[in-house]
Design an enzyme around this catalytic site. Structure first.
Site, short mmCIF file in Angstrom:
data_model
loop_
_atom_site.label_atom_id
_atom_site.label_comp_id
_atom_site.label_asym_id
_atom_site.label_seq_id
_atom_site.Cartn_x
_atom_site.Cartn_y
_atom_site.Cartn_z
N HIS A 266 36.38 37.08 36.20
CA HIS A 266 36.78 38.52 36.18
C HIS A 266 35.75 39.34 36.49
CE1 HIS A 266 39.26 42.10 34.42
NE2 HIS A 266 38.06 42.55 34.33
N GLU A 267 34.54 39.35 35.97
CA GLU A 267 33.52 40.09 35.98
C GLU A 267 32.70 39.98 37.48
OE1 GLU A 267 32.98 42.57 34.10
OE2 GLU A 267 34.27 41.72 32.40
N HIS A 270 34.51 42.07 39.93
CA HIS A 270 33.86 43.44 39.87
C HIS A 270 32.67 43.34 40.70
CE1 HIS A 270 36.72 45.36 37.00
NE2 HIS A 270 36.42 44.42 35.96
N GLU A 296 39.51 47.32 39.18
CA GLU A 296 40.10 46.10 38.35
C GLU A 296 41.09 45.19 39.09
OE1 GLU A 296 39.11 45.75 35.22
OE2 GLU A 296 40.88 44.49 34.10
ZN ZN Z 1 37.69 44.60 34.31
#
Ligand code: ZN
Length: 504
Positions: A266-267, A270, A296
């Site tokens: 997830h990170e 980003h 996101e």
């Molecule tokens: Zn996030």
């Protein structure tokens, strides 16, 4: 641009870069605070961050910035040229910042700083009453902020605009209505089906081995460790001080095999977005994600569409099994895939599965709207929370810590932020489906551990632009339209019908 304008632009660029340097230095101090800083440094660190942030704000909102913008005004509103985009985006941020009086900014900073510690205490002690006074003040300050910024239809729009420019609460309401109508019957059907086995995910899994496995996957998907790092923190996050210095964090839970890995993915989603922004934009207001929803969408795309997909584990499961022979030796790829995609309504948002996650966001959005409309008092929140959880997810949290107190966002004054999580989920499906059209063998590539074509496609269509293109422009260019719920619903229906049987 004539030479006079060129000189104005150079001066404006100088201001913007000075402000950017102060802000990214403050972010670096905040990153350190969450990773390596000794606990005892808390007071001095808060002061240092606050000094740098106020200095950045003070320089940015000076009359001179406004004069330069005035002299440079009249550029094309849609252009993606460097100068035009920078003037447009600076104008937007400047006019928002100038609408807030120094008194209001100071009052918000003071109230939220106090509310943050009240919230931590209330969270740990399951004591909503303790936090309610501060939350009342925050709602009131958010209303004042909305009035100062101005809006056409709804005060919430002025708050949402900070995180998701171009979107209004009316659009979010209608989007969420579409989503809810299809999602609730799907969740019900899933709950009536038998749930995959998952207990083996909670045996003991050595933390160092988990960390190494995650790092190798981050290298494979293309997170650039020459221009970034991963460290540990209590709450995973990503931050960037330059397109050449992007930090992500994760946590490892020895009793939960996949939570750390999915946080990392997830990170890294980003982080790769930030690393992919055109180097020409570095140090300016353009070198950021264009909206929190688009940001996101990138993290969700790597976490879910890639990381929780069958092709991904076709590539990686044997390796994982080798590392954890005694725990996973007898678990088949298919069983593993089902277990990591188990749908299980949970009271806590950050533990939610892919299917029920958006329901957590809708609940928060509804509550925020009612608070801002002053149709709901803060004191009524815990009860309403319990009732709405029951309606949406068929469960009730055991206490307020697992309910209304679970997130820090309101204590930070971030009303209007939550919808961007669901917006990001929906956008991720729209974007991934465009990528699939452009790369017809995308799933085969993923199954072979080849992520370059996908990353390159995202680089060209999303990353490089930074804030030169708005979220609306990006989606319009890719899909010919705006945000809709149907590609996400279609993705969920197709994927989870394989696991749970045909879904409505
Ligand atoms: Zn996030």
């Amino acid at each position: 641009m004539d030479s006079k304008c060129q000189a104005y632009f150079t001066e404006l660029l100088g201001i913007v870069k000075t402000v950017g340097d102060l802000q990214s230095t403050a972010s670096l101090l905040e990153w350190d605070q969450e990773t390596y800083m000794p606990k005892g440094a808390m007071d001095s660190r808060s002061r240092q961050v606050s000094t740098l942030s106020s200095l950045a704000h003070e320089i940015f909102i000076r009359d001179r910035t406004g004069e330069l913008l005035e002299m440079l005004s009249g550029t094309d509103g849609e252009s993606v040229g460097f100068q035009e985009s920078l003037i447009r985006v600076t104008q937007r941020d400047f006019s928002r910042a100038r609408k807030l009086s120094p008194e209001l900014v100071g009052c918000i900073a003071e109230t939220t700083s106090k509310a943050k510690s009240t919230w931590i205490h209330a969270y740990n002690e399951n004591d909503f009453g303790n936090f309610a006074d501060d939350l009342e003040k925050i709602v009131d300050l958010c209303l004042q902020k909305a009035e100062a910024i101005g809006y056409e239809e709804h005060p919430y729009d002025a708050l949402l605009d900070e995180y998701e420019p171009d979107m209004t609460s009316a659009q979010v309401t209608s989007l969420f209505e579409d989503l809810r109508a299809s999602l609730i019957p799907m969740v019900q059907a899933i709950q009536e089906s038998s749930s995959p086995k998952h207990e083996y995910l909670h045996l003991s899994y050595d933390g160092d081995i988990q960390w190494d496995f995650g790092m190798e996957i981050l290298r494979d998907i293309g997170f650039d460790f020459q221009r970034g790092r991963q460290d540990m923190s209590a709450h995973p996050f990503s931050t960037s001080f330059s397109v050449n210095d992007v930090r992500i964090t994760t946590r490892v839970n020895e009793r939960n095999l996949v939570s750390g890995l999915f946080s990392s993915l997830h990170e890294a989603g980003h982080g790769m977005y930030e690393q992919g922004i055109d180097a020409e934009l570095d140090g300016t207001l353009l070198a950021q994600g264009t909206s929190l929803g688009i940001h996101e969408s990138q993290s969700r795309l790597w976490e879910n569409q890639v990381g929780r997909s069958f092709p991904f584990w076709t590539c990686y499961y044997r390796d994982l099994q080798q590392r954890f022979k005694s725990q996973l030796g007898n678990v088949s790829l298919n069983d593993f895939y089902h277990s990591i995609n188990r749908v299980h309504p949970s009271p806590v948002r950050v533990d939610a599965d892919e299917v029920t996650y958006n329901l957590h966001i809708m609940l928060r959005f509804e509550i925020e709207m009612r608070l801002i409309e002053q149709k709901l008092s803060v004191r009524e929140l815990p009860e309403l929370w319990m009732d709405t959880m029951q309606d949406y997810l068929g469960i009730q949290p055991e206490n307020d810590t697992q309910g209304v107190l679970q997130d820090i966002h309101w204590a930070l004054g971030a009303i209007g932020y939550f919808p961007t999580y669901a917006i990001g989920n929906l956008m991720s499906a729209q974007i991934f489906s465009c990528a699939q059209n452009a790369i017809p063998d995308l799933h085969d590539q993923i199954a072979m551990g080849k992520f370059h074509p996908l990353r390159q496609w995202l680089q060209v269509n999303i990353f490089q632009w930074g804030r030169k293109m708005s979220a609306t422009q990006i989606l319009e260019r890719l899909t010919g339209g705006g945000i809709t719920a149907s590609p996400w619903l279609e993705y969920i229906r197709k994927k989870y019908s394989v696991i749970y049987g045909t879904l409505p």
